[in-house]
Each structure stands twice: as C-alpha cells, then as structure tokens.
Design a protein around this motif. Structure first.
Motif, PDB file in Angstrom:
ATOM      1  N   TYR A 164      27.821  43.735  39.635  1.00  0.00           N
ATOM      2  CA  TYR A 164      27.503  44.295  40.950  1.00  0.00           C
ATOM      3  C   TYR A 164      28.708  45.016  41.553  1.00  0.00           C
ATOM      4  N   GLY A 165      29.895  44.494  41.296  1.00  0.00           N
ATOM      5  CA  GLY A 165      31.093  45.133  41.819  1.00  0.00           C
ATOM      6  C   GLY A 165      31.272  46.534  41.284  1.00  0.00           C
ATOM      7  N   LEU A 166      30.966  46.733  39.997  1.00  0.00           N
ATOM      8  CA  LEU A 166      31.078  48.071  39.404  1.00  0.00           C
ATOM      9  C   LEU A 166      30.102  49.040  40.049  1.00  0.00           C
TER      10      LEU A 166
ATOM     11  N   PHE B 179      37.814  44.282  45.633  1.00  0.00           N
ATOM     12  CA  PHE B 179      37.189  43.202  46.394  1.00  0.00           C
ATOM     13  C   PHE B 179      35.698  43.055  46.068  1.00  0.00           C
ATOM     14  N   ALA B 180      35.012  44.166  45.825  1.00  0.00           N
ATOM     15  CA  ALA B 180      33.593  44.070  45.456  1.00  0.00           C
ATOM     16  C   ALA B 180      33.442  43.360  44.118  1.00  0.00           C
ATOM     17  N   SER B 181      34.325  43.665  43.166  1.00  0.00           N
ATOM     18  CA  SER B 181      34.230  43.039  41.842  1.00  0.00           C
ATOM     19  C   SER B 181      34.638  41.574  41.881  1.00  0.00           C
ATOM     20  N   VAL B 182      35.609  41.226  42.724  1.00  0.00           N
ATOM     21  CA  VAL B 182      36.020  39.828  42.836  1.00  0.00           C
ATOM     22  C   VAL B 182      34.928  38.993  43.491  1.00  0.00           C
TER      23      VAL B 182
ATOM     24  N   GLY C 254      41.357  49.169  39.925  1.00  0.00           N
ATOM     25  CA  GLY C 254      40.908  48.124  40.830  1.00  0.00           C
ATOM     26  C   GLY C 254      39.937  47.171  40.161  1.00  0.00           C
ATOM     27  N   PHE C 255      39.045  47.735  39.339  1.00  0.00           N
ATOM     28  CA  PHE C 255      38.055  46.931  38.627  1.00  0.00           C
ATOM     29  C   PHE C 255      38.719  45.994  37.606  1.00  0.00           C
ATOM     30  N   THR C 256      39.651  46.526  36.820  1.00  0.00           N
ATOM     31  CA  THR C 256      40.310  45.688  35.814  1.00  0.00           C
ATOM     32  C   THR C 256      41.212  44.636  36.453  1.00  0.00           C
ATOM     33  N   THR C 257      41.802  44.953  37.602  1.00  0.00           N
ATOM     34  CA  THR C 257      42.591  43.931  38.312  1.00  0.00           C
ATOM     35  C   THR C 257      41.686  42.799  38.794  1.00  0.00           C
ATOM     36  N   ALA C 258      40.501  43.170  39.295  1.00  0.00           N
ATOM     37  CA  ALA C 258      39.527  42.144  39.692  1.00  0.00           C
ATOM     38  C   ALA C 258      39.084  41.332  38.488  1.00  0.00           C
ATOM     39  N   ALA C 259      38.893  42.001  37.355  1.00  0.00           N
ATOM     40  CA  ALA C 259      38.525  41.273  36.137  1.00  0.00           C
ATOM     41  C   ALA C 259      39.617  40.296  35.736  1.00  0.00           C
ATOM     42  N   ALA C 260      40.875  40.678  35.948  1.00  0.00           N
ATOM     43  CA  ALA C 260      41.982  39.761  35.649  1.00  0.00           C
ATOM     44  C   ALA C 260      41.908  38.513  36.516  1.00  0.00           C
TER      45      ALA C 260
END
Length: 608
Positions: A450-452, A441-444, A176-182
């Motif tokens: 903060y999302g992490l 969603f938190a990372s986006v 989820g985190f890496t998708t948000a990073a993308a």
C-alpha cells in the motif's frame, strides 16, 4: 503510395541481417563472448566471481527467512537466476540474486496466503501448535507461483517495450521506499536476534504490531542467542567498516559474512547449541537440486497486484544499478532487454523452486570492485553456490538463525544511510523531499504494498502540481542576468513566458495569468453596458461607479496601453487539444480587443 510502399517494404522486410540483430538483441552474450579477451579479463572475473559467490551464500540463506521459506530455497534462488542472467542480461557488473526488499515483499504475500492459523493443530496438552512442515510447503507453493507471475509480467512488459516504466519510480520515491523496507526488515529480525517466538505480521501497522509482540515476549529472550547475534553484528560491522576504509589497499574485500557463518556453524555444531541451549538453527538442508515442478496457477488471481508491484520494484532497482555501472565504465544497457532478462530469470527459475530476484547493491559493488569485467563473474558465483548445494549444503544445518539475522541487519546499513537524503533534498527540492517522506512514512505505516501505491500516487500529483501551477516569467526572468542589467522593457510590449506545458489541467490558469500580466481583466463585449466593473491598473483595483461617465472615456483611460504581446513557448513541451483551443481563443480575444480599441478611438474623434 510509392513512399508508403518503400517504407512498408523496409519496415517489414525479413533479412538475415535483421534476424541476426533480433537474435543478438535477445541473447546479448553472443555479442561479447566470441571476442572475450581471456588474458585481460579472465583472472579478474574469477576473483570477482569467487568473492561474490562467497557473499551470495550467506545472503541467500538469510534472505530466505525474509521470504518466509526454508533457507535452502535461498540457495536455489542464488543459482538458477544468476545462471540465466549471464545469457540474457546487458549489464556487466550487477549481481542478480536475492535482495532484502524483494524478499520481504514476497514474505508478506506468503504469510498472508498461508498464515500459521491455517495449519494449527491440537497438541497433547490441548494447546494449539502449528504444523510447520505443511505450512512451509504451502508457503513455498505460493512463493513459487508468485515468482512465476512476476516473471510473466516482466517478460511481457519487456516485449511491449515498457523499459521506460522505471521513470515513474523517481529516485526520491525509491530511496524513501527502500529505507522504509529497511525498517520493516530490521523489525522482523529482532525476534531472531533475541530468540523469542512471535507471529509474523503483515499489512498496515505491521511494524507496530511486530514491535508490540516482541516487547510482550521479551522476558523469554534466549541469552545465548542474543550474545551470538550481538557478537556477529559487531564483528560484521567492524569488517564492513574495515573494507570501506581500506578498499583501495585490499585486493579483495574481507569476506566477513562467510567467516561468521563458518565459525558460528562450527561452534554451534561442537557445543550442540540447539539441544543444550535452545538456540534456533537453520535445520534440514537437503543435498542436491530438486526436480522441476509446475507452479500452482490457481492462486494467480490473488497474487496479481503483489506480483505487479514486485515486478516493477525489482526492475527499478536492477536498472538503476545497471545504469550506474554502465555510466561509470562507458557502455550502455537496454532497459527493455533487462525487463526480458529479469522476466526469464524469474519465470524459468520458478519451475525449480526459487523466489523472485533482482540486483543486489552490496554484491554488485563487490563484483565490480574486485575486478569483474563481464557476466562471467556472475556465472562463476552461481557455480560456487551450485557446488555448495550439491556437495556440502548439509554442513550449514547447525547454523544459528540469529547469525543470519545479524547478516541481514548489517547489510541494511547502506539503506539507512539514505536518511542523509533529507537535509540534502531540503536544500535543493522541497517537492522531492515531500516525495521521499511520503514514500517512507506511507510504506512504514501502511506496509510496502500500500505504501508503494500511495507514494506513486503522490509522485504523480506532484507532477500535476508542477505542470498545472506554473509561474509566468517577466522580462527579468526572460533575460540572462548580464543582459538584464542593461535591458529596458519597451513601452507597449509585453513578453509572456510559461514555464510548463499547456494542457487541460492548466489552460484556464494560463489565460488568467496572461490577463493579470497584461493588466486587463475587463472583457469588451459590444452592446453590453455594465453598471459596475472592476479593472486592474498597475496592480490596483478600481471600480466604475457611474453610468454617467462616458464608456469611451473609461475605456481610453483605463485600458492598458499595450500594442504588442510576445508569447514565448520555449519551455513548452506539448500542448493538448484543450490547450490549443485556449491559445486560439486568447489570440482571437486579443485581436478583438485591438479592433475594439481602434473603433473606440475612431469614435472618440481622436483619429479619422
């Protein structure tokens, strides 16, 4: 004392064998290089090294933009760390170097610590312009210091045997985190594809601000830049799809990225696109390597939280890829040594002007699929990058930045495919789906840092939820289905099974569930008479309204007829001191009930 002396002697005795084991553990290359089979492995490693190096060149240039430093520093980061990992790493197949997620996290720190506003000067027409040279120099200092701190953290964690740290970054969280990073990376590259100039945003809602800035300036889109970017994107996507479809038939993947870089550089140089069409290009790439320089330690206090996050995320990505390839090829990787290796790669390389690195999924797949057998493939890839830096780096100066943006965007397709996790997790685990969605969603919305933190906090809460709120098992759950068809619950015997450990957070719930299971909620306290009480019999609540009713009759009629209780602790992994006291009190309470029941029966005259 004798046993203690023997154990202590064996634990602390320094022998040549132990010293050799320590050295070989710290330098894994010594375990495999002396027995390296030249005939079987060398050709495959050469082909793999060249293929990976050709891929590493354009990615190094591109990911430097994400890190907010000049492109040449991406080439430095594609040489020194890769070279060092050959000696200290335990994975034979991962490709160490620049990676989009880590580069973006680094760029966010660089922009925060050295924003454009710090280097604004008055132009000739009284408008503010930015001293880009001074800004870039300061950002390089910040990034190098950040990389030094990342390396120190990883190295220390490795020495302290914290290789298990990646366990707390669960797969749904990381994906989820890496998708948000993308998403962040893609949004940050839109301006390069369009050729518009906007500020770089960082922090909460940075995606929203970046999109707003691009749409506000979309009227100033450079059409030539957009055409180049779109053509390169389509071509790279076609080549990537071709490589995927025919990967079993192609001896090596078609190097679409280096083809795009060479062709677009030649066209840009021949048509002088920078001057004639206003296309933004890479610019100055100095030939040769820069001399080593001590990082600026004064900025460490501001960078520590970011450095820790980058260190943990970088290690998590690297170890997950390393374990995947190790499992496939039948060898093992040491998580603690991988932390030490990454720490040394980042720390030592930072003195030579690099930014933090980790393993790249796309390059690792190329390195493995083209016949790479050992770390020699990575070594050869780094030497290819060195050749470019020392001899022909200046050739890429006319390269349009929109081409690098296209390379980045196409390489993110694998991360966006992780969206397919959502329906799969919906069918298998709702809690892991919640972790994935919260992480995304938190990372986006809040930014990667903060999302992490939010994602890790939520993942820990799900652990507490799954261990604290357990489901007591009945006989039907306790027995296999085949046995259950013929099984009958014995009268007066109850089997109670908890599906989790018993500790301070759920000990009270354990007692409540046990009482509910037994059908007993009325505590028997000698000498105390209650005017009104509630008991549960067969799931139905009844009340004691009349004091005139004999307490003995009430007790004998309403108390559940159970004479044996089996507490099954098979799934219980641990019990803390609070849980142990709870079990002890439950046992004492049940014994007290048994004695009280016997006393009442004797008192009633049923038995003597």
């Amino acid at each position: 004392n004798i046993l203690y002396g023997i154990i202590g002697h064996r634990s602390y005795k320094c022998s040549s064998e132990k010293a050799k084991s320590v050295v070989f553990g710290f330098l894994p290359i010594l375990t495999w290089l002396p027995s390296y089979p030249l005939k079987q492995y060398l050709f495959g490693d050469i082909v793999s090294g060249i293929s990976t190096g050709v891929m590493q060149l354009p990615q190094g240039l591109a990911y430097a933009m994400l890190a907010a430093v000049p492109p040449v520093f991406g080439l430095y980061s594609s040489f020194y760390p890769v070279l060092l990992y050959t000696f200290f790493g335990t994975s034979k197949h991962i490709s160490i170097g620049t990676f989009a997620v880590i580069s973006l996290m680094i760029g966010g720190v660089a922009v925060r610590e050295a924003p454009d506003s710090m280097f604004a000067v008055n132009g000739t027409n009284a408008s503010q312009v930015v001293d880009f040279e001074a800004r870039d120099a300061r950002r390089v200092e910040v990034v190098v210091a950040l990389t030094t701190l990342v390396g120190i953290i990883q190295f220390v964690l490795g020495l302290l045997r914290f290789g298990f740290l990646a366990i707390y970054l669960t797969e749904p969280l990381v994906r989820g985190f890496t998708t948000a990073a993308a998403v962040h990376v893609s949004v940050s590259q839109i301006k390069y594809l369009l050729g518009v100039h906007t500020a770089r945003f960082n922090g909460p809602l940075s995606v929203v601000y970046s999109l707003d800035a691009v749409f506000r300036n979309i009227a100033s889109t450079n059409v030539v830049t957009l055409i180049i970017g779109l053509v390169c994107t389509v071509f790279l996507y076609f080549i990537k799809d071709l490589n995927e479809r025919f990967k079993k038939k192609l001896p090596i993947p078609i190097p679409g990225e280096i083809i795009v870089v060479i062709v677009s550089t030649g066209i840009s140089y021949g048509m002088v696109m920078s001057e004639n069409y206003g296309v933004e290009v890479v610019g100055n790439i100095p030939t040769g390597l820069l001399p080593p320089k001590i990082p600026d330690f004064s900025v460490f206090p501001n960078l520590f939280p970011d450095a820790f996050a980058i260190a943990v995320v970088g290690f998590s990505i690297a170890i997950s890829l390393a374990k995947t390839f190790a499992l496939k090829h039948g060898y093992s990787v040491d998580g603690n040594q991988e932390l030490i290796a990454l720490g040394l790669c980042n720390f030592v390389s930072s003195f030579f002007h690099t930014f933090a690195v980790t393993a790249s999924m796309s390059r690792s797949l190329v390195q493995e699929s083209t016949g790479g057998h050992t770390e020699i493939a990575g070594l050869l890839a780094s030497l290819l990058v060195l050749l470019v830096v020392v001899a022909i780096g200046f050739v890429f100066q006319p390269l349009p930045t929109t081409v690098l943006a296209a390379i980045i965007m196409v390489n993110l397709l694998g991360m966006f495919r992780q969206m397919k996790d959502i329906p799969a997790l919906w069918r298998t685990s709702k809690i892991e789906l919640a972790i994935w969605l919260v992480s995304f969603f938190a990372s986006v919305l809040l930014g990667l840092d903060y999302g992490l933190v939010v994602a890790m906090g939520f993942a820990i809460l799900t652990v507490i939820y799954r261990t604290q709120f357990f489901r007591p098992q009945s006989l039907s759950s306790y027995l296999p289905f085949v046995l259950f068809l013929k099984a009958e619950e014995c009268s007066g015997i109850k089997i109670f099974q908890s599906n989790t450990s018993i500790y301070f957070a759920n000990s009270d719930l354990y007692v409540s569930a046990l009482k509910a299971k037994l059908g007993v909620t009325r505590e028997v306290v000698p000498g105390v008479k209650k005017q009104k009480d509630h008991v549960y019999t067969n799931g139905q609540m009844t009340e004691n309204h009349a004091e005139s009713e004999s307490e003995d009759d009430f007790f004998l009629q309403r108390l559940t007829p159970i004479h044996t209780i089996v507490l099954d602790f098979t799934p219980v992994n641990f019990i803390d001191s609070v849980g142990a006291k709870t079990i002890k009190s439950v046992s004492q309470h049940l014994l007290f009930l048994k004695k009280a029941l016997k006393d009442r029966i004797v008192k009633s005259g049923l038995i003597h």
